[in-house]
Design an enzyme around this catalytic site. Structure first.
Site, PDB file in Angstrom:
ATOM      1  N   ASP A  81       0.846  -1.383   0.064  1.00 38.73           N
ATOM      2  CA  ASP A  81      -0.106   0.076  -0.021  1.00 38.73           C
ATOM      3  C   ASP A  81       1.073   1.316   0.143  1.00 38.73           C
ATOM      4  OD1 ASP A  81       1.097  -0.404   2.627  1.00 38.73           O
ATOM      5  OD2 ASP A  81      -1.121  -0.563   3.444  1.00 38.73           O
ATOM      6  N   ASN A 106      -7.549  -2.387  14.221  1.00 33.77           N
ATOM      7  CA  ASN A 106      -8.957  -2.736  13.981  1.00 33.77           C
ATOM      8  C   ASN A 106      -9.055  -3.822  13.196  1.00 33.77           C
ATOM      9  OD1 ASN A 106      -7.769  -1.701  11.685  1.00 33.77           O
ATOM     10  ND2 ASN A 106      -9.063   0.110  11.648  1.00 33.77           N
ATOM     11  N   HIS A 123      -7.404  -4.311  10.244  1.00 28.89           N
ATOM     12  CA  HIS A 123      -7.098  -3.917   8.804  1.00 28.89           C
ATOM     13  C   HIS A 123      -5.718  -4.733   8.569  1.00 28.89           C
ATOM     14  CE1 HIS A 123      -4.808   0.033   9.557  1.00 28.89           C
ATOM     15  NE2 HIS A 123      -3.823  -1.015   9.346  1.00 28.89           N
ATOM     16  N   GLU A 174      -9.599  -1.614   5.367  1.00 25.42           N
ATOM     17  CA  GLU A 174     -10.301  -1.301   6.639  1.00 25.42           C
ATOM     18  C   GLU A 174     -11.586  -2.125   6.776  1.00 25.42           C
ATOM     19  OE1 GLU A 174      -8.483   0.610   8.694  1.00 25.42           O
ATOM     20  OE2 GLU A 174      -7.914   2.504   7.768  1.00 25.42           O
TER      21      GLU A 174
HETATM   22  C1  GLP Z   1      -0.290   0.538   8.406  1.00 26.50           C
HETATM   23  C2  GLP Z   1      -0.158  -0.385   7.295  1.00 26.50           C
HETATM   24  C3  GLP Z   1      -0.206  -1.836   7.579  1.00 26.50           C
HETATM   25  C4  GLP Z   1       0.392  -2.348   8.721  1.00 26.50           C
HETATM   26  C5  GLP Z   1      -0.412  -1.562   9.853  1.00 26.50           C
HETATM   27  C6  GLP Z   1       0.139  -1.860  11.352  1.00 26.50           C
HETATM   28  O1  GLP Z   1      -1.482   1.191   8.509  1.00 26.50           O
HETATM   29  N1  GLP Z   1      -0.817  -0.026   6.242  1.00 26.50           N
HETATM   30  O2  GLP Z   1       0.219  -2.527   6.499  1.00 26.50           O
HETATM   31  O3  GLP Z   1       0.233  -3.545   8.939  1.00 26.50           O
HETATM   32  O4  GLP Z   1      -0.518  -0.139   9.714  1.00 26.50           O
HETATM   33  O5  GLP Z   1       1.417  -1.070  11.574  1.00 26.50           O
HETATM   34  P1  GLP Z   1       2.331  -1.426  12.748  1.00 26.50           P
HETATM   35  O6  GLP Z   1       3.396  -2.382  12.019  1.00 26.50           O
HETATM   36  O7  GLP Z   1       3.076  -0.004  12.757  1.00 26.50           O
HETATM   37  O8  GLP Z   1       1.558  -1.870  13.898  1.00 26.50           O
END
Ligand code: GLP
Length: 244
Positions: free
Chosen positions: A67, A136, A138, A143
């Site tokens: 993404d 959440n 995702h 989402e």
């Molecule tokens: C972001 C990304 C995800 C990721 C998530 C968790 O928003 N789009 O791909 O898995 O957040 O991030 P973190 O690893 O910093 O907890």
């Protein structure tokens, strides 16, 4: 589905990196699906270590990232393009032309999304996909919603995601409201998926995933239960909400 519980973050990262190394040992021209966020950072550190020790070769590897925010240039330190170069690609022998990260600079983002799925398909599909998870539930930027896109698409970020991700920005107003994300279908087409999660912040998600039998788009990570080759690698803290 395989669940591996490691003592701490470092061991979780080492385990995920070892799996990626084994994949590359087995297939030099592997197509990797990569993720951003604080969770995979340590995995990339381990991969760089392997590379510096001459134990891994990325020269034939292709990558597709999950993404990217819409509205940030590739040079912006909060863009996922910047993150990937900084945390991994600038330190290994990957051929830059084999790197694919959603690019939101172009005018026609819809067309970019369609092409992205086509590029993945043309490369023979993703052999190994790494994913993290949002608090959440995702996956990438898919989402919770009453329906999810199959393919790569434009999404509005959830309030909760904007709030959590604002820790990287000067202020919450600077967090983009939209992003490009690989769809759940694109992700599920990967041959193998590794889901990594660490820390107390992820314990509710891990618990919900393991205890609930349902699959719902309102909890996108639950869709991973349908995958034929899913490995979950977590640390002990991420399991702290689980009963014995
Ligand atoms: C972001 C990304 C995800 C990721 C998530 C968790 O928003 N789009 O791909 O898995 O957040 O991030 P973190 O690893 O910093 O907890």
């Amino acid at each position: 589905m395989k669940l591996i519980i490691k003592k701490n973050y470092e061991e979780m990262c080492a385990e995920a990196a070892k799996t990626i190394k084994e994949q590359l040992d087995h297939k030099k021209d592997t197509t990797l699906g990569l993720a951003t966020g604080s969770t995979p950072e340590g995995v990339y550190k381990e991969l760089i270590k392997y590379y510096k020790n001459g134990e891994i070769d990325f020269s034939q590897v292709r990558t597709f990232n999950l993404d990217e925010y819409i509205g940030l240039s590739k040079e912006n330190i909060n863009s996922f393009n910047y993150f990937m170069n900084d945390k991994l690609f600038d330190h290994i022998n990957i051929d830059k032309k084999n790197i694919h990260i959603p690019n939101c600079d172009g005018k026609n983002i819809e067309e970019f999304c369609r092409n992205y799925d086509k590029m993945i398909e043309d490369s023979g599909g993703i052999d190994l996909q790494i994913v993290g998870v949002g608090q959440n539930g995702h996956i990438a930027f898919n989402e919770p919603a009453n329906q999810l896109s199959f393919g790569t698409t434009i999404v509005e970020l959830a309030e909760n995601t904007i709030e959590i991700n604002s820790r990287f920005f000067d202020s919450i107003e600077d967090v983009p409201k939209k992003a490009i994300t690989m769809g759940m279908g694109t992700i599920m087409q990967a041959e193998k998926i590794i889901w990594i999660a660490n820390g107390k912040g992820k314990s509710k998600v891990v618990e919900k995933f393991l205890s609930e039998k349902t699959i719902t788009t309102e909890f996108p990570v639950s869709i991973l239960k349908l995958h034929k080759d899913l490995t979950i690698i977590v640390d002990e803290q991420a399991c702290s909400s689980l009963g014995r």
